[in-house]
Design a protein around this motif. Structure first.
Motif, PDB file in Angstrom:
ATOM      1  N   ASN A 201       8.581  11.729  13.666  1.00 17.51           N
ATOM      2  CA  ASN A 201       9.534  11.378  12.603  1.00 17.51           C
ATOM      3  C   ASN A 201       9.703   9.870  12.433  1.00 17.51           C
ATOM      4  OD1 ASN A 201      10.159  14.154  12.073  1.00 17.51           O
ATOM      5  ND2 ASN A 201      11.397  14.130  13.926  1.00 17.51           N
ATOM      6  N   ARG A 202       8.655   9.144  12.740  1.00 21.70           N
ATOM      7  CA  ARG A 202       8.692   7.688  12.570  1.00 21.70           C
ATOM      8  C   ARG A 202       7.490   7.245  11.746  1.00 21.70           C
ATOM      9  NH1 ARG A 202      11.367   5.209  16.880  1.00 21.70           N
ATOM     10  NH2 ARG A 202      11.024   3.264  15.763  1.00 21.70           N
ATOM     11  N   GLY A 203       7.580   6.039  11.221  1.00 24.76           N
ATOM     12  CA  GLY A 203       6.434   5.459  10.538  1.00 24.76           C
ATOM     13  C   GLY A 203       5.396   4.987  11.538  1.00 24.76           C
ATOM     14  N   LEU A 204       4.317   4.440  11.033  1.00 17.58           N
ATOM     15  CA  LEU A 204       3.254   3.950  11.904  1.00 17.58           C
ATOM     16  C   LEU A 204       3.609   2.570  12.446  1.00 17.58           C
ATOM     17  CD1 LEU A 204       1.702   6.134  10.221  1.00 17.58           C
ATOM     18  CD2 LEU A 204      -0.325   4.763  10.635  1.00 17.58           C
ATOM     19  N   GLN A 205       3.301   2.366  13.708  1.00 14.80           N
ATOM     20  CA  GLN A 205       3.535   1.069  14.326  1.00 14.80           C
ATOM     21  C   GLN A 205       2.198   0.464  14.724  1.00 14.80           C
ATOM     22  OE1 GLN A 205       6.454   1.116  17.482  1.00 14.80           O
ATOM     23  NE2 GLN A 205       7.632   2.718  16.484  1.00 14.80           N
ATOM     24  N   PHE A 206       2.014  -0.797  14.405  1.00 16.72           N
ATOM     25  CA  PHE A 206       0.796  -1.515  14.743  1.00 16.72           C
ATOM     26  C   PHE A 206       0.721  -1.748  16.249  1.00 16.72           C
ATOM     27  CE2 PHE A 206      -2.556  -4.517  14.531  1.00 16.72           C
ATOM     28  CZ  PHE A 206      -2.196  -5.631  15.271  1.00 16.72           C
TER      29      PHE A 206
ATOM     30  N   TYR B 141      -3.012   2.129  15.361  1.00 22.22           N
ATOM     31  CA  TYR B 141      -1.600   2.364  15.072  1.00 22.22           C
ATOM     32  C   TYR B 141      -1.135   3.583  15.865  1.00 22.22           C
ATOM     33  CZ  TYR B 141      -1.609  -0.835  11.064  1.00 22.22           C
ATOM     34  OH  TYR B 141      -1.683  -1.941  10.257  1.00 22.22           O
TER      35      TYR B 141
ATOM     36  N   TYR C  52       0.842  -1.200   0.000  1.00 20.53           N
ATOM     37  CA  TYR C  52       0.000   0.000   0.000  1.00 20.53           C
ATOM     38  C   TYR C  52       0.879   1.252   0.000  1.00 20.53           C
ATOM     39  CZ  TYR C  52      -2.716  -3.608   2.469  1.00 20.53           C
ATOM     40  OH  TYR C  52      -3.306  -4.785   2.853  1.00 20.53           O
TER      41      TYR C  52
ATOM     42  N   PHE D  17      -8.330  -1.567  13.653  1.00 17.56           N
ATOM     43  CA  PHE D  17      -6.910  -1.536  13.990  1.00 17.56           C
ATOM     44  C   PHE D  17      -6.574  -0.220  14.690  1.00 17.56           C
ATOM     45  CE2 PHE D  17      -5.704  -5.071  11.155  1.00 17.56           C
ATOM     46  CZ  PHE D  17      -6.802  -5.106  10.314  1.00 17.56           C
TER      47      PHE D  17
ATOM     48  N   ALA E   5      -1.150  -4.342   8.556  1.00 18.44           N
ATOM     49  CA  ALA E   5      -0.127  -3.841   7.640  1.00 18.44           C
ATOM     50  C   ALA E   5       1.020  -3.263   8.450  1.00 18.44           C
ATOM     51  CB  ALA E   5      -0.719  -2.780   6.721  1.00 18.44           C
ATOM     52  N   PHE E   6       2.233  -3.415   7.902  1.00 16.49           N
ATOM     53  CA  PHE E   6       3.428  -2.893   8.551  1.00 16.49           C
ATOM     54  C   PHE E   6       3.976  -1.760   7.684  1.00 16.49           C
ATOM     55  CE2 PHE E   6       3.837  -5.975  11.886  1.00 16.49           C
ATOM     56  CZ  PHE E   6       3.140  -7.062  11.398  1.00 16.49           C
ATOM     57  N   PHE E   7       4.283  -0.651   8.337  1.00 11.65           N
ATOM     58  CA  PHE E   7       4.659   0.563   7.619  1.00 11.65           C
ATOM     59  C   PHE E   7       6.164   0.798   7.633  1.00 11.65           C
ATOM     60  CE2 PHE E   7       0.811   2.942   6.522  1.00 11.65           C
ATOM     61  CZ  PHE E   7      -0.146   2.159   7.132  1.00 11.65           C
ATOM     62  N   GLY E   8       6.644   1.403   6.553  1.00  8.87           N
ATOM     63  CA  GLY E   8       7.988   1.937   6.521  1.00  8.87           C
ATOM     64  C   GLY E   8       8.030   3.295   7.199  1.00  8.87           C
ATOM     65  N   GLN E   9       9.220   3.874   7.257  1.00  9.83           N
ATOM     66  CA  GLN E   9       9.373   5.157   7.949  1.00  9.83           C
ATOM     67  C   GLN E   9       9.053   6.343   7.058  1.00  9.83           C
ATOM     68  OE1 GLN E   9      12.721   5.689  10.455  1.00  9.83           O
ATOM     69  NE2 GLN E   9      12.597   3.659  11.345  1.00  9.83           N
TER      70      GLN E   9
ATOM     71  N   LEU F 225       4.117   7.230   2.695  1.00 11.26           N
ATOM     72  CA  LEU F 225       4.296   6.027   3.496  1.00 11.26           C
ATOM     73  C   LEU F 225       3.931   4.793   2.686  1.00 11.26           C
ATOM     74  CD1 LEU F 225       2.654   7.295   6.796  1.00 11.26           C
ATOM     75  CD2 LEU F 225       5.064   6.791   6.486  1.00 11.26           C
TER      76      LEU F 225
ATOM     77  N   ARG G 181     -10.623  -1.851   8.032  1.00 13.55           N
ATOM     78  CA  ARG G 181     -10.355  -2.487   6.745  1.00 13.55           C
ATOM     79  C   ARG G 181     -11.597  -2.338   5.883  1.00 13.55           C
ATOM     80  NH1 ARG G 181      -5.594  -4.476   4.889  1.00 13.55           N
ATOM     81  NH2 ARG G 181      -5.312  -5.876   6.649  1.00 13.55           N
TER      82      ARG G 181
ATOM     83  N   LEU H  53      -6.888   0.032   4.024  1.00 16.97           N
ATOM     84  CA  LEU H  53      -7.169   0.484   5.380  1.00 16.97           C
ATOM     85  C   LEU H  53      -7.621   1.941   5.317  1.00 16.97           C
ATOM     86  CD1 LEU H  53      -4.174  -0.934   7.436  1.00 16.97           C
ATOM     87  CD2 LEU H  53      -6.572  -1.422   7.854  1.00 16.97           C
TER      88      LEU H  53
END
Lengths: 115, 115
Positions: free
Chosen positions: B41-46, B36, A33, B34, A104-108, A91, B94, B103
């Motif tokens: 300055n970081r991506g999203l974490q589940f 998150y 995504y 879900f 879903a797992f996100f990049g930075q 993202l 979802r 999402l």
């Protein structure tokens, strides 16, 4: 890889130039995504891939935006003739299976600044 | 259309006090919800998800969420907040009707935990 990897982490470009953003998903993840997060805004869906095909491109803001995914792995998001309103954090996320309950797992992210 | 709403732009809480971040949803069919978190300055974490089963879902970093079907809510909770919990929290659903993979995110709630 251990996580979703995006490159570059930061990109400054001049208005009118084309840019390519890269996403390397978690190994074996079939779904990928792209989202956009503008300053002070939530997440805006751009496009979704299942394997190499894109069943949902509904979020692409204009025909200047395109994305592809090859080999069921790496994806590139291309923005042509960039505009200042394209400035945002882009993202990428991936998920393992085609099941609605899979997270879903996100990049930075890639922070794009158009000057 | 399926969507989530986060009615609070910001939640302020003192360290050690209970933390609640609200989320309501609107879906046709079964909800897949879900949470998150996004640190600066970081991506999203589940954090956690609700698919089916127990209404109380436990997740990472001591967070839990309560699914309430009658109130169409999925509030995020933590019994005792830490300063390090200060971050931007997103609720997501979802989308299963037009594009099962996408999402749909809420606008986000900024949590500020003061010492």
């Amino acid at each position: 890889g251990a996580g979703v990897s995006q490159s570059p982490s930061n990109k400054v470009t001049e208005k009118g130039k084309d840019v390519e953003l890269r996403c390397d998903p978690i190994s074996g993840h079939t779904a990928l995504y792209w989202y956009r997060q503008s300053l002070g805004q939530g997440l805006e869906f751009l496009i979704y891939f299942q394997g190499n095909s894109a069943p949902d491109k509904s979020g692409l803001p204009s025909d200047r935006f395109s994305a592809e995914r090859t080999g069921g792995s790496v994806s590139t998001l291309t923005i042509q003739r960039t505009q200042q309103e394209d400035s945002a954090v882009y993202l990428c996320a991936s998920s393992a299976r085609r099941q609605v309950g899979t997270e879903a797992f996100f990049g930075q992210g890639t922070r794009l600044t158009v000057v | 259309a399926q969507s989530v709403a986060q009615p609070e732009d910001q939640v302020n809480v003192a360290e050690g006090n209970p933390l609640t971040v609200k989320c309501t949803y609107s879906v046709s069919g079964n909800p897949y919800l879900f949470w998150y978190v996004q640190y600066p300055n970081r991506g999203l974490q589940f954090l956690l998800k609700y698919i089916t089963g127990d209404n109380l879902v436990k997740g990472s970093y001591g967070f839990e969420a309560e699914f309430n079907k009658s109130q169409t809510s999925f509030h995020l909770k933590k019994p005792s907040a830490l300063v390090s919990d200060s971050a931007l929290y997103f609720c997501a659903v979802r989308v299963t009707t037009d594009s099962w993979g996408k999402l749909q995110f809420g606008a986000g709630t900024q949590v500020v935990v003061t010492p």
